[in-house]
Design an enzyme around this catalytic site. Structure first.
Site, PDB file in Angstrom:
ATOM      1  CG  ASP A  33       0.470   7.981  -2.819  1.00  0.00           C
ATOM      2  OD1 ASP A  33       1.568   7.712  -2.118  1.00  0.00           O
ATOM      3  OD2 ASP A  33       0.335   8.912  -3.713  1.00  0.00           O
ATOM      4  CD1 TRP A  74       4.769   2.622  -5.072  1.00  0.00           C
ATOM      5  CD2 TRP A  74       5.899   2.192  -6.959  1.00  0.00           C
ATOM      6  NE1 TRP A  74       4.388   3.499  -6.193  1.00  0.00           N
ATOM      7  CE2 TRP A  74       4.893   3.311  -7.338  1.00  0.00           C
ATOM      8  CE3 TRP A  74       6.686   1.832  -8.112  1.00  0.00           C
ATOM      9  CZ2 TRP A  74       4.911   3.852  -8.615  1.00  0.00           C
ATOM     10  CZ3 TRP A  74       6.763   2.416  -9.438  1.00  0.00           C
ATOM     11  CH2 TRP A  74       6.038   3.450  -9.625  1.00  0.00           C
ATOM     12  CG  MET A 112      -1.489   1.310   1.525  1.00  0.00           C
ATOM     13  SD  MET A 112      -2.155   1.332   3.412  1.00  0.00           S
ATOM     14  CE  MET A 112      -3.744   0.781   2.934  1.00  0.00           C
ATOM     15  CG  ASP A 119      -0.133  12.665  -7.216  1.00  0.00           C
ATOM     16  OD1 ASP A 119      -0.346  11.574  -7.938  1.00  0.00           O
ATOM     17  OD2 ASP A 119       0.915  12.907  -6.904  1.00  0.00           O
TER      18      ASP A 119
END
Ligand code: FRU
Length: 512
Positions: free
Chosen positions: A67, A91, A65, A201
């Site tokens: 963000d 990641w 996990m 983002d």
């Protein structure tokens, strides 16, 4: 300057990610359960028995996990999505994991919400983003990545081989299980003429004349930046100008996130009478409180600081139905990649933090009252000069330290089998706190507020100094039944410590 606490470079990760997504693309995408990922722990360690795995923090059922993504309250439930690698505890190959809660404390895992679409603009990863409601339909805006020739690439960490575009998906059901992606990006390229250091983002909000969108970006040698867009309908965006810009960091280096010239995960929202902008760069999360001019659409930061001095990154907030601004953040691993890959899980979500602004225009943070739902019996003890030890068996504890105003110094330590494992030194004379080689500002003692609130959950420690400073730590040596908290006060010190065991939110460390 600290570099990103990410274990290996994104460049190495991205090539691993490409390999992983090629493997994934032959599987039927979307359903977590169809892939057998939500319910079946990964082959390998039995993580439901792992004493280092938290028991009252949200974390992935297994694997990786990072963000928090698109937190939203919808039809009476809190939904939280998050960056997840369903294939390994490292990641890579980013998907959107999904969890749902009645109260922001008790969580159940849901099937994966967004997976890369083979051949689509997110074929190499569904990166971070936000959720809003548009004409009654929950809608997410997120960044997709796919391989591209260097001239079209936007990720500038290592060899430029990935292009970021801003994408949109709409919910097909009220449980937010199924999403329809719009095939083409809603923003297909960075502003013309801008050689961005990254472009990702998206963070949208609504004003009287339509929607606005902040996108994390920057330029090498110029500084990090948040780019501002406007749209009538979330689908057609016009670039306006930078909402705010940083400065050249003066640090050369291959990775603009590490040098501070790429701002990730901007989060922009009204707070009290002001506006707050959060962004993550150079391994830390920065907050600014300032003023947003709704006519010129420019933001002027007035105060700023570090949101958390520890293993905490890329936070994302949302508005709870009662008007509280709640923040979630990614609690990172601080052990080696080999260690967490072998453990079979990595990363956790912080407890919900309520944000506010104090009278001086500084950001304040308190853990949401809902966490109190987990409290069992509270035990309070008086503190006098010298040391006091508190022994406890479970590693699910909340401590509240109150100190009389004349106290000039205190040291709080966690001991594992009698050996110091974690320490926080509060030096009120020097207005400084120190822990593990880090220093942070120490708020003055207030008669009516705790000096320190400390949440211990297996290998996670979230500490709050007054309501202004936070420190998230990882500690991998504590053992249930063999851990104690030791508090030492200086000669003039006095106060009290309250200890409270917290209930686990699942019988199996949230592995199902
Ligand atoms: C922050 C971040 C974001 C990106 C995501 C990818 O940790 O790098 O900028 O969208 O993670 O997983």
């Amino acid at each position: 300057m600290r570099t990103l606490p990410r274990p290996v470079s994104r460049r190495a990760f991205l090539s691993a990610c490409t390999r992983a997504s090629l493997a994934a693309s032959v599987l039927p995408a979307i359903s977590h359960r169809a892939l057998g990922l939500a319910t079946t722990p990964a082959a390998g360690p039995n993580i439901a028995q792992d004493p280092l795995r938290p028991q009252y923090h949200l974390l992935p059922p297994h694997n990786w996990m990072n963000d928090p993504n698109g937190p939203i309250w919808w039809k009476g439930k809190f939904h939280l999505f998050y960056q997840m690698n369903p294939h390994a505890a490292v990641w890579g190959d980013m998907h959107w994991g999904h969890a749902v809660s009645p109260d922001m404390v008790h969580w159940s895992h849901q099937p994966i919400a967004l997976a890369p679409t083979p051949g689509g603009p997110d074929s190499d990863g569904c990166f971070s983003g936000s959720a809003v409601v548009y004409h009654g339909v929950p809608t997410v805006l997120y960044t997709g990545i796919r391989q591209a020739p260097p001239a079209q690439s936007t990720i500038r960490e290592g060899k430029p081989t990935y292009r970021e575009t801003q994408l949109l998906a709409t919910a097909l059901d009220d449980n937010l299980l199924h999403w329809r992606k719009q095939a083409a990006p809603v923003i297909a390229a960075p502003p013309p003429g801008m050689n961005v250091s990254g472009f990702r983002d998206p963070c949208p909000w609504q004003e009287n004349d339509g929607w606005y969108l902040a996108v994390g970006s920057g330029q090498r040698g110029v500084g990090g930046a948040v780019l501002l867009y406007h749209s009538p309908d979330l689908r057609h965006w016009e670039y306006l100008h930078p909402l705010v810009e940083g400065r050249a960091s003066g640090h050369a280096g291959p990775n603009p996130v590490a040098t501070g010239e790429m701002w990730e995960c901007p989060d922009f929202f009204p707070l009290g009478k002001h506006h707050c902008l959060l962004y993550s760069t150079s391994g830390a999360v920065f907050w600014t409180i300032g003023d947003y001019d709704r006519n010129t659409h420019r933001y002027t930061p007035r105060q700023q600081g570090v949101l958390d001095h520890g293993a905490y990154y890329a936070p994302k907030s949302f508005l709870a139905p009662d008007g509280r601004r709640i923040l979630w953040g990614w609690i990172q691993e601080t052990r080696t990649q080999a260690e967490y890959a072998a453990a079979g899980w990595a990363g956790a979500m912080s407890l919900p933090r309520v944000l506010d602004v104090d009278v001086h225009g500084n950001l304040t943070m308190t853990v949401a009252a809902e966490v109190g739902l987990l409290r069992q019996v509270q035990i309070q003890q008086a503190l006098n000069p010298g040391s006091k030890s508190i022994h406890f068996s479970s590693l699910r504890q909340e401590f509240e330290l109150r100190l009389a105003p004349q106290t000039s110094a205190a040291t709080v330590r966690l001991l594992a089998a009698g050996k110091p494992a974690w320490e926080l030194h509060l030096d009120y004379a020097a207005h400084t706190a120190r822990s593990g080689g880090r220093s942070m500002p120490l708020p003055a003692l207030a008669a009516d507020a705790p000096a320190l609130r400390l949440f211990l959950d297996a290998s996670v420690i979230e500490a709050f100094l007054g309501s202004a400073q936070a420190l998230t730590s990882r500690c991998y040596t504590l053992q249930p039944g063999n851990t104690e908290l030791e508090i030492t006060l200086d000669a003039g010190g006095s106060g009290s410590i309250t200890q409270c065991e917290l209930t686990a939110i699942s019988p199996d460390r949230l592995t199902t």
